[in-house]
Design a protein around this motif. Sequence first.
Motif, PDB file in Angstrom:
ATOM      1  N   UNK A   1      45.057  45.468  25.505  1.00 23.70           N
ATOM      2  CA  UNK A   1      45.574  46.258  24.375  1.00 23.70           C
ATOM      3  C   UNK A   1      45.687  47.739  24.699  1.00 23.70           C
ATOM      4  N   UNK A   2      44.644  48.301  25.313  1.00 25.97           N
ATOM      5  CA  UNK A   2      44.621  49.705  25.714  1.00 25.97           C
ATOM      6  C   UNK A   2      43.490  49.878  26.727  1.00 25.97           C
ATOM      7  N   UNK A   3      43.343  51.084  27.268  1.00 29.61           N
ATOM      8  CA  UNK A   3      42.344  51.289  28.314  1.00 29.61           C
ATOM      9  C   UNK A   3      41.187  52.192  27.889  1.00 29.61           C
ATOM     10  N   UNK A   4      41.327  52.882  26.751  1.00 25.05           N
ATOM     11  CA  UNK A   4      40.300  53.860  26.371  1.00 25.05           C
ATOM     12  C   UNK A   4      39.175  53.269  25.534  1.00 25.05           C
ATOM     13  N   UNK A   5      39.110  51.951  25.433  1.00 24.50           N
ATOM     14  CA  UNK A   5      38.000  51.278  24.777  1.00 24.50           C
ATOM     15  C   UNK A   5      37.064  50.762  25.868  1.00 24.50           C
ATOM     16  N   UNK A   6      35.760  51.011  25.765  1.00 24.05           N
ATOM     17  CA  UNK A   6      34.827  50.579  26.822  1.00 24.05           C
ATOM     18  C   UNK A   6      34.890  49.090  27.131  1.00 24.05           C
ATOM     19  N   UNK A   7      35.172  48.267  26.115  1.00 21.40           N
ATOM     20  CA  UNK A   7      35.217  46.823  26.333  1.00 21.40           C
ATOM     21  C   UNK A   7      36.397  46.451  27.217  1.00 21.40           C
ATOM     22  N   UNK A   8      37.557  47.021  26.936  1.00 24.49           N
ATOM     23  CA  UNK A   8      38.726  46.723  27.759  1.00 24.49           C
ATOM     24  C   UNK A   8      38.525  47.222  29.185  1.00 24.49           C
ATOM     25  N   UNK A   9      37.918  48.383  29.314  1.00 19.70           N
ATOM     26  CA  UNK A   9      37.674  48.947  30.643  1.00 19.70           C
ATOM     27  C   UNK A   9      36.702  48.080  31.437  1.00 19.70           C
ATOM     28  N   UNK A  10      35.667  47.576  30.759  1.00 17.26           N
ATOM     29  CA  UNK A  10      34.683  46.727  31.446  1.00 17.26           C
ATOM     30  C   UNK A  10      35.322  45.433  31.924  1.00 17.26           C
ATOM     31  N   UNK A  11      36.172  44.843  31.088  1.00 17.59           N
ATOM     32  CA  UNK A  11      36.872  43.621  31.491  1.00 17.59           C
ATOM     33  C   UNK A  11      37.779  43.909  32.685  1.00 17.59           C
ATOM     34  N   UNK A  12      38.534  45.004  32.603  1.00 18.21           N
ATOM     35  CA  UNK A  12      39.444  45.366  33.694  1.00 18.21           C
ATOM     36  C   UNK A  12      38.683  45.581  34.994  1.00 18.21           C
TER      37      UNK A  12
ATOM     38  N   UNK B   1      25.979  42.543  19.288  1.00 21.47           N
ATOM     39  CA  UNK B   1      26.018  41.351  20.115  1.00 21.47           C
ATOM     40  C   UNK B   1      26.282  41.740  21.559  1.00 21.47           C
ATOM     41  N   UNK B   2      25.578  41.136  22.469  1.00 19.35           N
ATOM     42  CA  UNK B   2      25.862  41.339  23.883  1.00 19.35           C
ATOM     43  C   UNK B   2      26.910  40.323  24.320  1.00 19.35           C
ATOM     44  N   UNK B   3      28.082  40.830  24.693  1.00 25.33           N
ATOM     45  CA  UNK B   3      29.197  39.983  25.129  1.00 25.33           C
ATOM     46  C   UNK B   3      29.404  40.214  26.630  1.00 25.33           C
ATOM     47  N   UNK B   4      29.326  39.175  27.454  1.00 19.30           N
ATOM     48  CA  UNK B   4      29.430  39.351  28.916  1.00 19.30           C
ATOM     49  C   UNK B   4      30.862  39.583  29.375  1.00 19.30           C
ATOM     50  N   UNK B   5      31.427  40.711  28.984  1.00 23.56           N
ATOM     51  CA  UNK B   5      32.839  40.975  29.233  1.00 23.56           C
ATOM     52  C   UNK B   5      33.135  41.072  30.727  1.00 23.56           C
ATOM     53  N   UNK B   6      32.284  41.783  31.468  1.00 20.76           N
ATOM     54  CA  UNK B   6      32.502  41.894  32.901  1.00 20.76           C
ATOM     55  C   UNK B   6      32.472  40.545  33.594  1.00 20.76           C
ATOM     56  N   UNK B   7      31.531  39.685  33.188  1.00 27.96           N
ATOM     57  CA  UNK B   7      31.440  38.342  33.767  1.00 27.96           C
ATOM     58  C   UNK B   7      32.698  37.536  33.461  1.00 27.96           C
ATOM     59  N   UNK B   8      33.224  37.699  32.251  1.00 26.51           N
ATOM     60  CA  UNK B   8      34.478  37.018  31.889  1.00 26.51           C
ATOM     61  C   UNK B   8      35.602  37.417  32.843  1.00 26.51           C
ATOM     62  N   UNK B   9      35.711  38.731  33.077  1.00 33.03           N
ATOM     63  CA  UNK B   9      36.772  39.215  33.945  1.00 33.03           C
ATOM     64  C   UNK B   9      36.647  38.669  35.357  1.00 33.03           C
ATOM     65  N   UNK B  10      35.417  38.670  35.881  1.00 36.69           N
ATOM     66  CA  UNK B  10      35.205  38.157  37.237  1.00 36.69           C
ATOM     67  C   UNK B  10      35.501  36.656  37.310  1.00 36.69           C
ATOM     68  N   UNK B  11      35.042  35.916  36.303  1.00 34.94           N
ATOM     69  CA  UNK B  11      35.298  34.474  36.277  1.00 34.94           C
ATOM     70  C   UNK B  11      36.801  34.192  36.198  1.00 34.94           C
ATOM     71  N   UNK B  12      37.494  34.915  35.307  1.00 32.78           N
ATOM     72  CA  UNK B  12      38.934  34.699  35.131  1.00 32.78           C
ATOM     73  C   UNK B  12      39.704  34.992  36.414  1.00 32.78           C
ATOM     74  N   UNK B  13      39.331  36.080  37.091  1.00 38.15           N
ATOM     75  CA  UNK B  13      40.016  36.436  38.333  1.00 38.15           C
ATOM     76  C   UNK B  13      39.777  35.376  39.407  1.00 38.15           C
ATOM     77  N   UNK B  14      38.538  34.897  39.520  1.00 32.15           N
ATOM     78  CA  UNK B  14      38.244  33.856  40.508  1.00 32.15           C
ATOM     79  C   UNK B  14      39.003  32.571  40.200  1.00 32.15           C
ATOM     80  N   UNK B  15      39.061  32.214  38.908  1.00 36.63           N
ATOM     81  CA  UNK B  15      39.772  30.995  38.516  1.00 36.63           C
ATOM     82  C   UNK B  15      41.262  31.109  38.822  1.00 36.63           C
TER      83      UNK B  15
END
Length: 348
Positions: free
Chosen positions: A76-87, A297-311
């Motif tokens: 959606x955008x890059x200036x939100x910490x959640x989006x940045x962590x996923x990226x 809530x603790x959401x493992x956003x970084x782990x999601x990104x790594x898993x998605x990229x590997x998949x």
Amino acid sequence: MKNKRQTGRGVTVHDVAKLANVSIATVSRVLNKPDNVNKEMSERVLKAAAQLGYTTNSAGKALRLARTRTIGTLLPRLDDPIFSELAHGIQETLFAQDYAGFLQTSGYDNRKIFDAAFRLFNRGAEGLLVFGRVDDERLLEFIEKNPIPVLQVYSYLEGHPLPSVGIDNARCTQKIAELMLRFGHKDIALISGPTQGNDRQQSRLSAYEQMMRDHDLNTVVQVVQPGYTINDGGLAFRRIIEQNPKVTAVMCNTGLLACGVLSECRKLGIDVPRQLSVSGFEDMSFAPLLYQPLTTLSVPVGDMGRYAARAMIASLEQGESLTSMQFETSLILRDSITVPPKASDRAA
């Protein structure tokens, strides 16, 4: 035998020009220098290209022959910490596997992401990671006609035609609402992000409303506009207490909105949590450092990104099918929540 309209194979720039009723030169400009073409003409050409399943020769040849080793990501955008962590999780994994990543912002409305996705495909992206649910019919039609792997990231979506990697947003909201109820709150408000084309906010809002109905409680909701900021969270909270002064707890559908509420409480002299309990969503790194550490809530956003990229890489390298994967979340209880205040202690 399938024809070229069904598969996109053998489609040429001439076919696109004919269907769009424009010149070949116009098609070339739209696909290679879109900023030099007016919006109406550009949309006409892109629609024709999507209908035929056409990409430029350079990208098409790369996809068929040479391999670009490039994966696109829509955020959606890059200036939100959640989006940045996923990226960050995606990009570091791609880099480690000798892949390149294209990042493209596309706004919060996933009904309108085709143009952004098509631009990535046209530049040679072999696969696409999309933040949230794909609601764009043009993109779904394009994916159906073209063998390009697509993975939805952040939301776990049962029943969707595309695989997804992420969390159950509705269940996450239920966890927070249940916590508020256990503390004894009954006048609970919700501040939501934009809901149009945004499955995350839709699910969280619906879950909140269902929880309140199940307990025979009134709903109090403020929905902020797209492109919202921390300040918008504060303004939404001000509207809530002006219209519903009995509210003792505010659930925020994002961490940034919760930061806005805490900031506004400080301006108004409202004691958190003695006079008002506040919760966020997604445990941003600075959440425990706020003047009132935030329950969230603790959401493992970084782990999601790594898993998605590997998949995605496994799909491209070994031909493995992309499958859905649900990630779990954990509730982080901090000092921003307590029992509701007595009537005499409530904020005016």
